[in-house]
Design an enzyme around this catalytic site. Structure first.
Site, mmCIF file in Angstrom:
data_model
loop_
_atom_site.group_PDB
_atom_site.id
_atom_site.type_symbol
_atom_site.label_atom_id
_atom_site.label_comp_id
_atom_site.label_asym_id
_atom_site.label_seq_id
_atom_site.Cartn_x
_atom_site.Cartn_y
_atom_site.Cartn_z
ATOM 1 N N SER A 144 0.843 -1.190 0.000
ATOM 2 C CA SER A 144 0.000 0.000 0.000
ATOM 3 C C SER A 144 0.880 1.242 0.000
ATOM 4 O O SER A 144 1.985 1.224 0.553
ATOM 5 C CB SER A 144 -0.894 0.021 1.242
ATOM 6 N N TYR A 157 -1.653 0.944 10.648
ATOM 7 C CA TYR A 157 -1.792 0.198 9.393
ATOM 8 C C TYR A 157 -0.604 0.479 8.479
ATOM 9 O O TYR A 157 -0.008 -0.442 7.902
ATOM 10 C CB TYR A 157 -3.093 0.621 8.704
#
Length: 251
Positions: A144, A157
């Protein structure tokens, strides 16, 4: 074995209910894939995904797999590889967590880290070794852009994805020259169940767009894929923004 364009005929999905993974599987089944293993926690959603891919003509098997149980990974994934060559492993499991809640509840934050990083390290090493033993194959890892630089709004995250990204790059270097291709995929904000209810970020994309980028990356044997591609330039600039300025940016 892969075809002349680098596309797989067999696919193992780790995270078998992931929307990105299923969009990728659908696209590859239409192109070339004939055998699919969907690995994930047993659930109606996993069975539904298998049924959908069977309707497209694939031979689909479901595999009970838990990212949080690394001691089982070697046996579970090893069994898949004994059933025949696997041309591509798509490592697609992960959880977003709830930043505000997880800051107050460290156990919840650790669960994010264990799922996104520790579980992926275990599954990635097992898969990489199995691909190397058969002498060919691709390991595609869903990372990501959140891992590129820690942000106040999602650093738990983001840090787990930063670790995963670094691990996957290093694994790719370790497997270079063995016949195994490792590709890191860095999507931006993806419109999916995982991000439902969140404010949409600029340059948002879709699972289908990520699937398209993965296919092109496989054809070109890319090592890193950004989705959308312009994020590569955006993140190159953001990496060099002074921390004091970056902290004040509305990202």
């Amino acid at each position: 074995m892969k075809d002349a364009f680098g596309l797989p005929q067999s696919l193992l999905v780790l995270g078998g209910t992931s929307e990105i993974a299923l969009a990728t599987a659908r696209r590859l089944v239409v192109r070339r894939v004939r055998t699919v293993w969907l690995a994930g926690r047993p659930s109606p959603a996993l069975e539904s995904a298998a049924t959908e891919l069977r309707a497209l003509g694939a031979d689909v098997h479901t595999v009970a797999f838990d990212a949080l149980d690394p001691e089982s990974h070697e046996a579970v994934l090893g069994k898949v590889f004994t059933e025949g060559d696997v041309d591509m492993v798509l490592l697609a499991f992960g959880i977003l967590g709830d930043q505000a809640h997880d800051e107050r509840e460290p156990v919840a934050a650790v669960r994010v880290a264990q799922t996104n990083y520790t579980g992926a390290v275990s599954a990635g090493l097992v898969s990489g070794r199995a691909l190397q033993a058969q002498g060919h194959g691709s390991l595609v890892v869903l990372s990501s852009v959140a891992g590129e630089r820690a942000r106040r709004t999602d650093f738990i995250y983001g840090s787990s994805k930063a670790g995963l990204d670094s691990f996957a790059q290093g694994l790719g270097d370790a497997l270079h020259g063995t016949g195994v291709h490792v590709m890191v995929v860095r999507p931006g904000f993806v419109r999916s169940r995982m991000t439902a209810g969140l404010e949409e970020a600029p340059l948002a994309t879709t699972p289908e767009a990520v699937a398209t980028a993965i296919e092109l990356g496989l054809r070109h044997r890319s090592e890193t894929v950004w989705v959308p591609g312009v994020l590569r330039l955006v993140m190159a600039a953001l990496r060099h923004v002074p921390r004091g300025v970056f902290r004040r940016l509305a990202l």
